[in-house]
Design a protein around this motif. Structure first.
Motif, PDB file in Angstrom:
ATOM      1  N   THR A  29       0.967  -1.068   0.116  1.00  0.00           N
ATOM      2  CA  THR A  29       0.175  -0.072   0.064  1.00  0.00           C
ATOM      3  C   THR A  29       0.794   1.276  -0.139  1.00  0.00           C
ATOM      4  O   THR A  29       0.599   2.340  -0.884  1.00  0.00           O
ATOM      5  CB  THR A  29      -0.825  -0.031   1.256  1.00  0.00           C
ATOM      6  OG1 THR A  29      -1.648  -1.081   0.964  1.00  0.00           O
ATOM      7  CG2 THR A  29      -1.873   1.044   1.325  1.00  0.00           C
ATOM      8  N   GLU A 185      -1.109   9.007   6.017  1.00  0.00           N
ATOM      9  CA  GLU A 185      -2.505   8.761   5.290  1.00  0.00           C
ATOM     10  C   GLU A 185      -2.672   7.091   5.146  1.00  0.00           C
ATOM     11  O   GLU A 185      -3.748   6.774   5.217  1.00  0.00           O
ATOM     12  CB  GLU A 185      -2.637   9.460   3.971  1.00  0.00           C
ATOM     13  CG  GLU A 185      -3.789   9.390   3.214  1.00  0.00           C
ATOM     14  CD  GLU A 185      -5.041  10.138   3.940  1.00  0.00           C
ATOM     15  OE1 GLU A 185      -6.168   9.780   3.781  1.00  0.00           O
ATOM     16  OE2 GLU A 185      -4.563  10.859   5.139  1.00  0.00           O
ATOM     17  N   CYS A 186      -1.436   6.263   4.760  1.00  0.00           N
ATOM     18  CA  CYS A 186      -1.815   4.968   4.694  1.00  0.00           C
ATOM     19  C   CYS A 186      -2.259   4.388   5.878  1.00  0.00           C
ATOM     20  O   CYS A 186      -3.164   3.581   5.990  1.00  0.00           O
ATOM     21  CB  CYS A 186      -0.310   4.236   4.264  1.00  0.00           C
ATOM     22  SG  CYS A 186       0.062   4.692   2.692  1.00  0.00           S
ATOM     23  N   ILE A 189      -6.231   5.114   6.476  1.00  0.00           N
ATOM     24  CA  ILE A 189      -7.157   4.215   5.890  1.00  0.00           C
ATOM     25  C   ILE A 189      -6.833   2.656   6.103  1.00  0.00           C
ATOM     26  O   ILE A 189      -5.798   2.202   5.608  1.00  0.00           O
ATOM     27  CB  ILE A 189      -7.321   4.152   4.373  1.00  0.00           C
ATOM     28  CG1 ILE A 189      -7.369   5.812   4.170  1.00  0.00           C
ATOM     29  CG2 ILE A 189      -8.282   3.285   3.920  1.00  0.00           C
ATOM     30  CD1 ILE A 189      -8.952   6.454   4.776  1.00  0.00           C
ATOM     31  N   LYS A 190      -7.772   1.854   6.622  1.00  0.00           N
ATOM     32  CA  LYS A 190      -7.192   0.791   7.143  1.00  0.00           C
ATOM     33  C   LYS A 190      -7.462  -0.520   6.287  1.00  0.00           C
ATOM     34  O   LYS A 190      -8.819  -0.423   5.682  1.00  0.00           O
ATOM     35  CB  LYS A 190      -8.010   0.134   8.745  1.00  0.00           C
ATOM     36  CG  LYS A 190      -7.944   1.096   9.734  1.00  0.00           C
ATOM     37  CD  LYS A 190      -6.396   1.346  10.141  1.00  0.00           C
ATOM     38  CE  LYS A 190      -6.311   2.107  11.379  1.00  0.00           C
ATOM     39  NZ  LYS A 190      -6.865   3.456  11.188  1.00  0.00           N
ATOM     40  N   SER A 191      -6.699  -1.460   6.106  1.00  0.00           N
ATOM     41  CA  SER A 191      -6.893  -2.756   5.194  1.00  0.00           C
ATOM     42  C   SER A 191      -7.958  -3.582   6.124  1.00  0.00           C
ATOM     43  O   SER A 191      -8.251  -3.449   7.185  1.00  0.00           O
ATOM     44  CB  SER A 191      -5.802  -3.460   5.042  1.00  0.00           C
ATOM     45  OG  SER A 191      -5.501  -4.087   6.349  1.00  0.00           O
ATOM     46  N   PRO A 327     -19.211   8.466   5.285  1.00  0.00           N
ATOM     47  CA  PRO A 327     -18.117   8.995   4.235  1.00  0.00           C
ATOM     48  C   PRO A 327     -18.632  10.555   3.927  1.00  0.00           C
ATOM     49  O   PRO A 327     -19.717  10.660   3.532  1.00  0.00           O
ATOM     50  CB  PRO A 327     -18.136   8.183   2.943  1.00  0.00           C
ATOM     51  CG  PRO A 327     -18.582   6.970   3.672  1.00  0.00           C
ATOM     52  CD  PRO A 327     -19.663   7.037   4.775  1.00  0.00           C
ATOM     53  N   LYS A 413     -14.014   8.909   5.718  1.00  0.00           N
ATOM     54  CA  LYS A 413     -13.550   8.061   4.652  1.00  0.00           C
ATOM     55  C   LYS A 413     -13.955   6.655   4.827  1.00  0.00           C
ATOM     56  O   LYS A 413     -13.586   6.031   5.954  1.00  0.00           O
ATOM     57  CB  LYS A 413     -12.093   8.262   3.963  1.00  0.00           C
ATOM     58  CG  LYS A 413     -11.731   9.799   3.455  1.00  0.00           C
ATOM     59  CD  LYS A 413     -10.532   9.660   2.881  1.00  0.00           C
ATOM     60  CE  LYS A 413     -10.096  10.774   2.246  1.00  0.00           C
ATOM     61  NZ  LYS A 413      -8.644  10.930   1.478  1.00  0.00           N
ATOM     62  N   ASN A 415     -13.227   2.871   5.703  1.00  0.00           N
ATOM     63  CA  ASN A 415     -12.461   2.178   6.293  1.00  0.00           C
ATOM     64  C   ASN A 415     -11.394   2.981   7.314  1.00  0.00           C
ATOM     65  O   ASN A 415     -10.550   2.679   7.890  1.00  0.00           O
ATOM     66  CB  ASN A 415     -11.273   1.435   5.490  1.00  0.00           C
ATOM     67  CG  ASN A 415     -12.242   0.394   4.947  1.00  0.00           C
ATOM     68  OD1 ASN A 415     -13.180  -0.110   5.263  1.00  0.00           O
ATOM     69  ND2 ASN A 415     -11.619  -0.561   4.034  1.00  0.00           N
ATOM     70  N   MET A 416     -11.736   3.960   7.742  1.00  0.00           N
ATOM     71  CA  MET A 416     -11.372   4.950   8.880  1.00  0.00           C
ATOM     72  C   MET A 416     -11.675   4.152   9.942  1.00  0.00           C
ATOM     73  O   MET A 416     -12.937   3.737  10.107  1.00  0.00           O
ATOM     74  CB  MET A 416     -11.655   6.402   8.803  1.00  0.00           C
ATOM     75  CG  MET A 416     -10.754   7.391   7.873  1.00  0.00           C
ATOM     76  SD  MET A 416     -11.556   8.996   8.139  1.00  0.00           S
ATOM     77  CE  MET A 416     -10.403  10.068   7.432  1.00  0.00           C
TER      78      MET A 416
END
Length: 521
Positions: A29, A185-186, A189-191, A327, A413, A415-416
């Motif tokens: 990512t 920023e990576c 946003i979570k996987s 979102p 957003k 997956n935050m």
């Protein structure tokens, strides 16, 4: 044909298995986001270089506190041990883990020293080298026209600076501007694998809270609650660490937002009729949770009438935010909506006298900050107050009472992961300031009634939620309604067979999972 189990980390028995793939996904990512940020026509190659945490001792002694990995390094490599570092090559995607060359005496004190091949297999990396090769490796890369990307930036939550590493070699060409905002920023946003891990941390935290609540009685010490919580998460679920200092405040102590520190170590004796605020969160493989429960401790296990109104106001604030958050919704707007619900409860208690003003007008004049001086919540992940709250290009911090404490005002957003933790506190110096002559807030407060709430502490409810395509999912599975809390304090079973409030979006509250079936509380 037998199916192979994907490699993972765990604490054994039935504890959660953290896929090793999660860290390789994080690396991919980051590299993908870097490739998108760096012009494709550039002929330069880049290497990400990042250092892990170092082993430390307590003051001048040889005592080593239990090591906890540096968060950015953990995000990329998942390495448990100190004194490692790593590199990612942008164009090839290759990664290298650098491990310290340990003296053989280390094995006598700390255990067998694994080979580099064993480390490579454990952490699923492409190559393992010793740390004494770092500078030569970086210099050789730069000699072929490459540049080394290092971290440098301000953590907007703490205000602390992440300082870049220093090198002895003058042949290492460093860029300290590109990496920081991109990796931050990576982490925001979570996987899906990260979400699963945060859910696990939050569910075990939830049931540990319930276990603790059910054991609290008048005459006990606050620290006994902390002890029960920590025992439950470690004994049952392998969570050796907590994400932050446990807050176990009763009576007046909940009015201290970060109570439980060294100078106030959860050391008050609980009195019959106290309202308690317990804020505790498990950490597992460096990812954590952050959950707060407020509840009565009394011979009846019931709230008083006044306690109910304050509690219901905070719960309504939580309901309001969970209903509206999705979102593109601003976390700042959520904070203000929560303040509005708390002010409504204070009107009901005759503490607030709105006169001709609407609740919205009272919010804008910052009356709510007297009772909710903290922000609504924060991003959460590897750090409890996770990074990314105020990155360039997003809503800046607003320097007004209450709002300046908001740890992010970003638009949400998918997956935050964030916390929703409205609170209502009765803090002497804030009350004094609001009631002093000349205060613009004084006309809207009933001083006689408000002064009667001094010393009563406060209420906070904190849930961990994940932002979804159409709203949010609440990972926290604690009792929240007054009926649920009083049911648990009366010795009732938890989790329930029916959800008492579906607006809280606790989707797994009544699910049959190994956690529910093996450790009912």
């Amino acid at each position: 044909m037998t199916s192979s189990t994907p490699p993972s980390f765990s604490m054994g028995l039935n504890t959660f298995k953290v896929p090793k793939e999660m860290y390789s996904t994080n690396r991919k990512t980051l590299l993908q986001n870097l490739r998108e940020a760096i012009p494709s026509e550039t002929e330069e190659d880049y290497m990400v270089y990042i250092e892990g945490g170092h082993a430390t001792t307590r003051n001048d002694s040889d005592h080593e506190p239990i090591f906890r990995q540096e968060s950015y390094f953990h995000y990329l490599f998942g390495v448990r041990e100190p004194d490692h570092c790593g590199a990612l090559y942008l164009k090839s995607g290759k990664n290298v883990l650098f491990t310290p060359k340990l003296h053989e005496d280390y094995a006598t004190i700390m255990g067998r020293i694994p080979s580099n091949n064993e480390i490579k297999e454990t952490y699923q990396v492409d190559d393992v080298m010793f740390t004494d090769c770092v500078e030569d490796t970086l210099a050789k890369f730069c000699a072929s026209g490459g540049k080394v990307l290092v971290l440098k930036g301000i953590n907007s939550d703490s205000g602390n600076e992440y300082t870049p590493p220093s090198f002895n070699s003058n042949d290492i060409v460093v860029n300290d501007e590109i990496l920081f905002p991109i990796i931050v920023e990576c982490r925001v946003i979570k996987s899906q694998m990260e979400l699963d891990l945060i859910r696990y941390c939050t569910e075990i935290t939830s049931f540990a809270h319930v276990f603790t609540m059910k054991h609290m009685k008048p005459g006990m010490m606050e620290y006994q609650g902390e002890s029960l919580f920590r025992h439950f998460i470690y004994y049952n679920f392998g969570a050796r660490h907590v994400g932050y200092t446990s807050i176990c405040g009763c009576g007046p102590d909940p009015a201290v937002l970060h109570y439980g520190h060294a100078g106030a170590p959860n050391d008050r004796q609980i009195q019959d009729g106290d309202s308690c605020l317990f804020d505790m969160g498990a950490e597992y493989f460096c990812y954590g949770s952050d959950v707060t429960c407020s509840f009565p401790v009394s011979s009846t296990g019931k709230f008083t009438t006044k306690q109910k109104i304050v509690y219901e106001g905070v719960l309504n604030a939580q309901r309001k935010v969970i209903e509206m958050i999705k979102p593109d919704v601003s976390y700042l707007d959520c904070h203000k909506a929560a303040e509005g619900e708390i002010l409504k409860a204070l009107v009901k208690l005759d503490i607030v006298k709105p006169g001709a003003c609407t609740i919205e007008e009272l919010v804008e004049m910052r009356l709510g900050a007297v009772f909710m001086p903290s922000g609504l919540g924060h991003l959460i992940g590897i750090d409890t107050h996770d990074v990314g709250g105020y990155l360039p290009g997003h809503q800046p911090r607003i320097m007004e009472p209450g709002l300046r404490s908001l740890r992010t005002s970003r638009k949400m957003k998918v997956n935050m992961t964030v916390t929703v933790e409205p609170g209502c506190y009765f803090i002497d110096h804030l009350i004094d300031g609001a009631l002093k002559d000349g205060s613009k807030l004084k006309p809207y407060l009933n001083a006689e009634v408000l002064n009667g709430f001094r010393g009563s502490g406060g209420v906070r409810l904190e849930d961990v939620i994940a932002i979804t395509e159409d709203g949010c999912e609440n990972y926290t599975l604690c009792p929240r309604t007054i009926n649920e809390v009083e049911h648990v304090m009366g010795g009732g079973k938890w989790p329930p067979t029916m959800d008492g409030d579906t607006t809280l979006k606790r989707t797994r509250l009544t699910a049959t999972t190994p956690m529910h079936s093996s450790t009912p509380v």
